[in-house]
Scaffold this active site. Structure first.
Site, mmCIF file in Angstrom:
data_model
loop_
_atom_site.group_PDB
_atom_site.id
_atom_site.type_symbol
_atom_site.label_atom_id
_atom_site.label_comp_id
_atom_site.label_asym_id
_atom_site.label_seq_id
_atom_site.Cartn_x
_atom_site.Cartn_y
_atom_site.Cartn_z
ATOM 1 N N GLU A 115 101.877 25.598 12.150
ATOM 2 C CA GLU A 115 102.802 26.972 11.973
ATOM 3 C C GLU A 115 101.668 28.098 12.763
ATOM 4 O O GLU A 115 102.322 28.904 13.242
ATOM 5 C CB GLU A 115 103.092 26.999 10.612
ATOM 6 N N GLU A 135 106.065 18.988 5.657
ATOM 7 C CA GLU A 135 106.094 19.529 4.318
ATOM 8 C C GLU A 135 107.112 19.105 3.475
ATOM 9 O O GLU A 135 106.969 18.892 2.309
ATOM 10 C CB GLU A 135 106.491 21.000 4.274
HETATM 11 C C1 3H9 Z 1 101.615 23.081 4.135
HETATM 12 O O1 3H9 Z 1 101.105 23.127 5.094
HETATM 13 C C2 3H9 Z 1 102.448 23.992 3.572
HETATM 14 C C3 3H9 Z 1 102.398 25.228 4.736
HETATM 15 O O2 3H9 Z 1 103.829 25.179 5.236
HETATM 16 C C4 3H9 Z 1 102.285 26.517 4.046
HETATM 17 C C5 3H9 Z 1 103.082 26.914 3.012
HETATM 18 C C6 3H9 Z 1 103.033 28.454 2.487
HETATM 19 N N1 3H9 Z 1 95.285 19.125 2.300
HETATM 20 O O3 3H9 Z 1 95.414 10.636 4.878
HETATM 21 P P1 3H9 Z 1 94.021 10.451 5.147
HETATM 22 C C7 3H9 Z 1 92.889 14.648 3.214
HETATM 23 S S1 3H9 Z 1 101.586 21.617 3.226
HETATM 24 C C8 3H9 Z 1 94.114 18.607 1.785
HETATM 25 O O4 3H9 Z 1 93.414 9.307 4.342
HETATM 26 P P2 3H9 Z 1 94.952 9.357 7.838
HETATM 27 C C9 3H9 Z 1 93.219 13.228 2.538
HETATM 28 O O5 3H9 Z 1 93.449 13.608 1.033
HETATM 29 C C10 3H9 Z 1 100.576 20.311 4.183
HETATM 30 N N2 3H9 Z 1 93.519 17.352 2.031
HETATM 31 O O6 3H9 Z 1 93.849 9.891 6.624
HETATM 32 C C11 3H9 Z 1 92.121 12.557 2.763
HETATM 33 O O7 3H9 Z 1 91.110 12.943 1.752
HETATM 34 P P3 3H9 Z 1 89.992 11.724 0.932
HETATM 35 C C12 3H9 Z 1 101.328 19.980 5.222
HETATM 36 C C13 3H9 Z 1 94.357 16.685 3.101
HETATM 37 O O8 3H9 Z 1 94.107 9.485 9.112
HETATM 38 C C14 3H9 Z 1 91.494 12.926 4.021
HETATM 39 O O9 3H9 Z 1 92.122 14.293 4.258
HETATM 40 N N3 3H9 Z 1 100.560 18.789 5.690
HETATM 41 C C15 3H9 Z 1 95.155 17.108 3.779
HETATM 42 O O10 3H9 Z 1 95.485 8.161 7.281
HETATM 43 C C16 3H9 Z 1 92.038 12.047 5.080
HETATM 44 O O11 3H9 Z 1 93.341 11.730 4.965
HETATM 45 C C17 3H9 Z 1 100.683 17.458 5.343
HETATM 46 O O12 3H9 Z 1 101.591 17.402 4.816
HETATM 47 C C18 3H9 Z 1 95.616 18.572 3.593
HETATM 48 N N4 3H9 Z 1 96.767 19.039 4.086
HETATM 49 O O13 3H9 Z 1 96.130 10.547 7.962
HETATM 50 C C19 3H9 Z 1 99.797 16.457 6.132
HETATM 51 N N5 3H9 Z 1 95.456 16.416 4.711
HETATM 52 O O14 3H9 Z 1 89.339 11.249 2.176
HETATM 53 C C20 3H9 Z 1 99.285 15.580 4.932
HETATM 54 C C21 3H9 Z 1 94.868 15.302 4.608
HETATM 55 O O15 3H9 Z 1 89.407 12.656 -0.022
HETATM 56 N N6 3H9 Z 1 98.201 14.553 5.431
HETATM 57 N N7 3H9 Z 1 94.061 15.607 3.623
HETATM 58 O O16 3H9 Z 1 91.089 10.788 0.278
HETATM 59 C C22 3H9 Z 1 98.518 13.511 6.007
HETATM 60 O O17 3H9 Z 1 99.750 13.081 6.426
HETATM 61 C C23 3H9 Z 1 97.236 12.703 6.540
HETATM 62 O O18 3H9 Z 1 96.540 12.910 5.745
HETATM 63 C C24 3H9 Z 1 96.925 12.701 8.105
HETATM 64 C C25 3H9 Z 1 95.871 11.965 8.261
HETATM 65 C C26 3H9 Z 1 97.967 12.272 8.903
HETATM 66 C C27 3H9 Z 1 96.796 14.051 8.407
#
Ligand code: 3H9
Length: 734
Positions: A115, A135
């Site tokens: 975004e 999201e």
């Molecule tokens: C949002 O953005 C709302 C907005 O519209 C604003 C509203 C006002 N935050 O999954 P992994 C951490 S909502 C904090 O193991 P991969 C994850 O916990 C958000 N931490 O790796 C992990 O930590 P740890 C929308 C996050 O390669 C580490 O990063 N975004 C976040 O298998 C590695 O992640 C999403 O929904 C985060 N946003 O996958 C994306 N993202 O090592 C959510 C990741 O301590 N994330 N971490 O366990 C994902 O889908 C996957 O993590 C991603 C990487 C594909 C990025």
């Protein structure tokens, strides 16, 4: 730049301000990072030496979105305490501030990350970068303008699809759609972004504002029809959930009243979604799924590193073995597929080939990649080549004697460091290894474990890793690393009949059969369980998928291991006797169309139901079945499942209650929007569950009351008010 602090770095190169988002690992938008970004943007705008701004990310990534930890932070407030005054201003300043902005994106730009990038006047990405608004998978909707800008950049239908499915696209696809303006190799990313920013500042390239563009939007009538279709599709997929509709409300407001009004509608819809229980449940599952990879005494042992697993020998080329082999070769792991004769081996090879071809058909891989994957499989009819294997996964039929003979042979045929695993779904692992030298305490015991896949193994996302009291941390760590390589979520569990997943599956099936023996219609039960509760299918339809023969075989293990709490019926044996094994024989509880494979109720089931009911003797012949509401049916089926899940937690079979949640969602299909079995049970409340179980016990009478007897852990939680998800006090693990 090694700082772990959430902050945006600022530097100026040749008149271009480079602002770098930094918060390892993925630069999630922590409130402090957002504040710092806002400050640095204002600095750039007031710096007379700066002509334009490039926004980029540290740690080889742009940004994974808003910091999801904030959603669980009790001090942050609802919706993660997002400060919309700053956030709206950030995109406003990026898009329309005094100086043009270009996003330089690599790795991921997801959620709030994308975004913010869409707020910039242009975007350049590296090949393979993942771009998306996922999201909805967290039960919220995009809240930094995504519902408005994405449709204006890629078109309404594609934007709605990307948001509703939470599926990211690659930069290359984004280029075709107009989401990014160029794709360049990583080393050219910053120079290209700087050059583009300079061109825009000098007026050589147009400065574009995504919030006010309309060129990609269809005319109003067509747009509203597209949104209607998206609403219907969202309802079909998400079975009446509210947050996808809230997302579409915000999109629709922007289409009808323009981007600025759409932003206001988005803010309101975001707040509404963030206050729903679905959001809490999905955030819980997000973190629970990541925490299964962290196993005490294994992943925290200093100096312990996973050994590479290059070659895996798979024993058995049936449905499971071929699926496992497919999952392995898809990740580039060499496979030796062993069968007992050439005919079976050819059939197994054929199944792997068919699995790969089906991926090619779906566009998930090219035919060259499929051919390369297939070339990684070598067939074998004996153990002579097993010296090359780093790991063995045995996937033959569930025959204890056969498995014991195989493991005695494997011990002699494999290298002493080769991991020996079994894909058994229920049998105690020590029993499987009982005929190895010294049995469960012998020299090979430390490298013996369960690697339980779920069918189809190349599709289902969970790997249940079963440790015995002797399995070494090294072997567990190696298997955890393999699971991540083959893109499975691992859950490490203790050894017992049925482990974690099948332990909770058995009361699921047995309570449904008990209801049928009480006179209830199996098809109604399936409709309630799937349609109302949200399971992918009801227990009877599931029986037909798995096979009545397998159900009978697996059920027998539970009857032997837990005689005090099983319900034994004639129903499944009767189906077996009538050769109604399910889909594979064209008939089970349902009948299956020979061409379409579609299931429909079968009137020919009635005599079998009547015979089983008569044998059960729970209701007098001719008497009406108990008048149970749909809600009663759900309690009757799911509270025994919770009860067994509580035993699994209390016995320490799972490391933490959240692991049971992940296992139930990823292997059983328990709805993620309910947060998994134990999370949901806490919402229902232990007191209510115990009271209902006792009512059901009274209803079926003393012979079957044991099936509903609440376990100590559940009763203790009901009496003390302690959460079931808290797990047992360490010393109390059985
Ligand atoms: C949002 O953005 C709302 C907005 O519209 C604003 C509203 C006002 N935050 O999954 P992994 C951490 S909502 C904090 O193991 P991969 C994850 O916990 C958000 N931490 O790796 C992990 O930590 P740890 C929308 C996050 O390669 C580490 O990063 N975004 C976040 O298998 C590695 O992640 C999403 O929904 C985060 N946003 O996958 C994306 N993202 O090592 C959510 C990741 O301590 N994330 N971490 O366990 C994902 O889908 C996957 O993590 C991603 C990487 C594909 C990025």
């Amino acid at each position: 730049m090694a700082s772990k602090k959430p902050e945006a770095f600022y530097r100026v190169e040749d008149g271009i301000a480079i602002i770098t988002l930094n918060y390892p690992p993925l630069n999630a938008l922590h409130p402090l990072l957002l504040r710092s970004l806002f400050d640095q943007l204002r600095r750039a705008h007031s710096d007379p030496t700066v002509q334009a701004v490039v926004l980029t990310g540290a740690n080889n990534n742009f940004c994974a979105g808003f910091d999801i930890n904030q959603f669980q932070n009790p001090d942050a407030g609802a919706g993660g305490g997002i400060d919309n005054t700053i956030n709206d201003s950030i995109c406003e300043v990026l898009e329309g501030g005094a100086k043009p902005t270009v996003a330089a994106i690599q790795g991921v730009a997801l959620g709030g990350g994308l975004e913010v990038a869409m707020g910039c006047n242009a975007r350049i990405a590296t090949p393979g970068t993942r771009l998306g608004l996922p999201e909805l998978q967290l039960g919220i909707i995009p809240g930094f303008g995504g519902t408005q800008r994405l449709p204006r950049l890629v078109g309404l239908a594609k934007a709605a699809e990307m948001m509703l499915t939470s599926t990211p696209i690659k930069a290359e696809a984004g280029l075709k759609l107009g989401l990014v303006d160029a794709v360049v190799p990583a080393e050219q990313l910053l120079p290209a972004a700087r050059a583009l920013a300079r061109d825009i500042a000098a007026g050589r390239k147009p400065r574009l504002y995504s919030l006010t563009r309309t060129d990609k939007l269809p005319a109003l009538g067509e747009a509203l029809a597209t949104i209607e279709m998206a609403r219907a599709e969202a309802n079909r997929r998400a079975r009446g959930l509210r947050h996808p509709q809230l997302c579409l409300d915000a999109i629709q407001a922007g289409i009808e009243r323009g981007g600025a009004a759409g932003l206001a509608a988005e803010g309101a819809a975001f707040a509404a979604a963030a206050s729903l229980p679905t959001h809490k449940a999905l955030v819980h599952i997000f973190f629970a799924q990541r925490s299964t990879k962290k196993v005490k005494g294994v992943t925290d042992v200093p100096g312990l590193k996973p050994r590479p697993i290059r070659c895996v020998a798979v024993l058995g080329g049936g449905l499971m073995g071929s699926g496992i082999a497919t999952a392995l070769v898809l990740a580039g792991v060499e496979v030796i597929l062993k069968e007992v004769n050439q005919g079976f081996l050819d059939a197994g090879m054929g199944r792997i080939k068919a699995n790969l071809q089906s991926r090619v058909k779906k566009g998930a891989m090219t035919s060259e990649a499929a051919a390369k994957a297939l070339s990684l499989v070598t067939g074998a009819l004996d153990y002579s080549g097993f010296g090359a294997a780093d790991m063995v996964i045995e996937a033959v039929i569930e025959d204890i004697g056969l498995k014991q003979r195989i493991f005695a042979d494997l011990e002699k045929s494999c290298r002493p460091d080769c991991i020996l695993s079994t894909n058994t779904s229920t049998i105690d692992i020590d029993l499987v290894g009982a005929k190895m030298q010294g049995g469960p305490t012998g020299p090979a015991a430390s490298r013996l474990l369960g690697a339980h896949f779920f069918s189809p193994a190349h599709v289902m996302p969970l790997l249940e890793i079963v440790r015995t009291s002797r399995t070494s941390p090294q072997v567990l760590l190696d298997t955890l690393a393999l699971s991540s390589r083959i893109k499975k979520t691992p859950v490490v569990v203790g050894n017992c009949t049925g482990f974690a997943v099948n332990r909770v599956f058995f009361p699921y099936t047995m309570s449904a059969v008990l209801l049928a023996d009480l006179g209830l219609d199996p098809y109604r039960i399936d409709t309630v369980v799937a349609g109302k509760f949200g399971m992918p299918m009801g227990p009877f339809r599931l029986n037909d998928l798995v096979g009545s023969d397998i159900g009978l075989h697996v059920g027998a293990n539970f009857v032997t291991s837990f005689p005090e709490r099983v319900y034994v019926s004639r129903l499944i044996p009767l189906l077996n006797e009538a050769k109604r094994l399910g889909e594979k024989t064209g008939k089970g509880f349902y009948k299956f169309d020979s061409k379409t494979r579609k299931a429909s109720p079968d009137p020919e089931l009635a005599p079998l139901l009547a015979e089983s009911r008569k044998a059960a003797g729970l209701v007098q012949p001719g008497a009406k079945p108990p008048a149970l509401t749909d809600a009663d049916i759900l309690d009757f089926i799911f509270f025994p499942v919770v009860n067994e899940g509580c035993r699994v937690v209390a016995e320490g079979i799972v490391d933490k209650a959240a692991d049971m949640d992940v296992a139930s969602v990823m292997a059983m299909g328990f709805p993620a929007v309910k947060g998994g079995l134990i999370f949901w049970a806490d919402l229902v409340g232990a007191q209510r569950i115990v009271a209902r179980l006792r009512q059901f016990a009274a209803m079926v009478g003393p012979t079957h009351a044991g099936f509903f007897k609440p376990c100590e852990y559940l009763v203790a939680a009901a009496e003390s008010g302690r959460k079931l998800s808290a797990g047992p006090p360490a010393a109390a693990k059985l």
